[in-house]
Design a protein around this motif. Sequence first.
Motif, mmCIF file in Angstrom:
data_model
loop_
_atom_site.group_PDB
_atom_site.id
_atom_site.type_symbol
_atom_site.label_atom_id
_atom_site.label_comp_id
_atom_site.label_asym_id
_atom_site.label_seq_id
_atom_site.Cartn_x
_atom_site.Cartn_y
_atom_site.Cartn_z
ATOM 1 N N UNK A 71 0.825 -1.206 0.000
ATOM 2 C CA UNK A 71 0.000 0.000 0.000
ATOM 3 C C UNK A 71 0.863 1.262 0.000
ATOM 4 N N UNK A 72 1.896 1.285 0.856
ATOM 5 C CA UNK A 72 2.772 2.464 0.938
ATOM 6 C C UNK A 72 3.537 2.672 -0.366
ATOM 7 N N UNK A 73 4.033 1.591 -0.935
ATOM 8 C CA UNK A 73 4.767 1.697 -2.201
ATOM 9 C C UNK A 73 3.832 2.134 -3.327
ATOM 10 N N UNK A 74 2.621 1.590 -3.354
ATOM 11 C CA UNK A 74 1.619 1.970 -4.356
ATOM 12 C C UNK A 74 1.337 3.470 -4.272
ATOM 13 N N UNK A 75 1.078 3.952 -3.068
ATOM 14 C CA UNK A 75 0.765 5.372 -2.887
ATOM 15 C C UNK A 75 1.920 6.269 -3.322
ATOM 16 N N UNK A 76 3.146 5.880 -2.991
ATOM 17 C CA UNK A 76 4.293 6.731 -3.324
ATOM 18 C C UNK A 76 4.533 6.783 -4.837
ATOM 19 N N UNK A 77 4.352 5.660 -5.523
ATOM 20 C CA UNK A 77 4.549 5.645 -6.974
ATOM 21 C C UNK A 77 3.411 6.392 -7.670
ATOM 22 N N UNK A 78 2.174 6.173 -7.217
ATOM 23 C CA UNK A 78 1.042 6.909 -7.798
ATOM 24 C C UNK A 78 1.223 8.412 -7.633
ATOM 25 N N UNK A 79 1.642 8.837 -6.449
ATOM 26 C CA UNK A 79 1.839 10.266 -6.210
ATOM 27 C C UNK A 79 2.948 10.814 -7.101
ATOM 28 N N UNK A 80 4.007 10.052 -7.303
ATOM 29 C CA UNK A 80 5.111 10.490 -8.165
ATOM 30 C C UNK A 80 4.657 10.589 -9.616
ATOM 31 N N UNK A 81 3.882 9.604 -10.079
ATOM 32 C CA UNK A 81 3.339 9.662 -11.441
ATOM 33 C C UNK A 81 2.385 10.843 -11.592
ATOM 34 N N UNK A 82 1.555 11.073 -10.588
ATOM 35 C CA UNK A 82 0.606 12.196 -10.618
ATOM 36 C C UNK A 82 1.361 13.527 -10.658
ATOM 37 N N UNK A 83 2.377 13.653 -9.816
ATOM 38 C CA UNK A 83 3.122 14.918 -9.714
ATOM 39 C C UNK A 83 3.876 15.250 -11.001
ATOM 40 N N UNK A 84 4.258 14.240 -11.751
ATOM 41 C CA UNK A 84 4.954 14.489 -13.010
ATOM 42 C C UNK A 84 3.990 14.575 -14.195
ATOM 43 N N UNK A 85 2.701 14.326 -13.941
ATOM 44 C CA UNK A 85 1.698 14.417 -14.998
ATOM 45 C C UNK A 85 1.551 13.161 -15.821
ATOM 46 N N UNK A 86 2.131 12.038 -15.396
ATOM 47 C CA UNK A 86 2.062 10.807 -16.183
ATOM 48 C C UNK A 86 0.906 9.892 -15.796
ATOM 49 N N UNK A 87 0.355 10.041 -14.605
ATOM 50 C CA UNK A 87 -0.704 9.142 -14.134
ATOM 51 C C UNK A 87 -1.999 9.388 -14.899
ATOM 52 N N UNK A 88 -2.617 8.302 -15.361
ATOM 53 C CA UNK A 88 -3.927 8.396 -16.008
ATOM 54 C C UNK A 88 -4.926 8.887 -14.965
ATOM 55 N N UNK A 89 -5.738 9.848 -15.337
ATOM 56 C CA UNK A 89 -6.630 10.489 -14.382
ATOM 57 C C UNK A 89 -7.864 9.668 -14.039
ATOM 58 N N UNK A 90 -8.288 8.782 -14.950
ATOM 59 C CA UNK A 90 -9.464 7.952 -14.696
ATOM 60 C C UNK A 90 -9.116 6.490 -14.942
ATOM 61 N N UNK A 91 -9.691 5.588 -14.147
ATOM 62 C CA UNK A 91 -9.480 4.156 -14.400
ATOM 63 C C UNK A 91 -9.955 3.786 -15.807
ATOM 64 N N UNK A 92 -9.222 2.911 -16.451
ATOM 65 C CA UNK A 92 -9.590 2.473 -17.786
ATOM 66 C C UNK A 92 -9.050 3.353 -18.896
ATOM 67 N N UNK A 93 -8.554 4.542 -18.539
ATOM 68 C CA UNK A 93 -7.959 5.403 -19.556
ATOM 69 C C UNK A 93 -6.454 5.167 -19.544
ATOM 70 N N UNK A 94 -5.781 5.810 -20.431
ATOM 71 C CA UNK A 94 -4.327 5.670 -20.494
ATOM 72 C C UNK A 94 -3.923 4.564 -21.449
ATOM 73 N N UNK A 95 -2.793 4.769 -22.074
ATOM 74 C CA UNK A 95 -2.295 3.809 -23.067
ATOM 75 C C UNK A 95 -1.335 2.776 -22.490
ATOM 76 N N UNK A 96 -0.869 2.989 -21.265
ATOM 77 C CA UNK A 96 0.156 2.110 -20.706
ATOM 78 C C UNK A 96 -0.244 1.591 -19.331
#
Length: 182
Positions: A71-96
């Motif tokens: 859970x902690x690792x998931x949250x830290x990676x998601x936050x890092x992806x979000x902060x850099x603008x790479x995280x898909x904003x909605x589930x099911x979207x995104x190409x990768x």
Amino acid sequence: MTRRFLFGLGLLIALAGCGTATDPPSMALSSQDSLQMRGWVPDRLRGQILLSPVTGGQPTGSMWGSKISNRALQESIEESLRATGMLALRPGTGNYQMEVQLIELEQPIVGLNTRVAVTLAYTVVEKRSGAVVYQRHLRSAYVAEFTAAMVDPNERLRLATEGAVRSNVNLMLRDLIALALN
């Protein structure tokens, strides 16, 4: 005198066994690193990465060291992806689709300057074609100096563990940006 020494030694051993859980925000990229990277993220990665549930972690127990939970690792990676603008904003979207597995966590039993190394396996798959576009095992280390937490060796271990993960995520994101720019 001998009893005091043995009591003190026993107390130190007992304290060294207590675990301190890692803090997800402390394992995520710093705001400075995020802002720096954000400007280099190519359009084809902006809002395009979905993160699968992270595996390989283990919760911190009350008896031994600072571990990294999924859970902690998931949250830290998601936050890092979000902060850099790479995280898909909605589930099911995104190409990768990104998968992350904690492979190894190397921590000392005791030490003044505490060095922790972590190995994370990253796989990024293009969802449409199923092609693996990025796959690496990244190992990184971080040293928490004695002065960072002079009284509490568990705190030093936690700081070093968080620093090792933060460094690892930083390396992965820089790799992704460099790969997408080529």
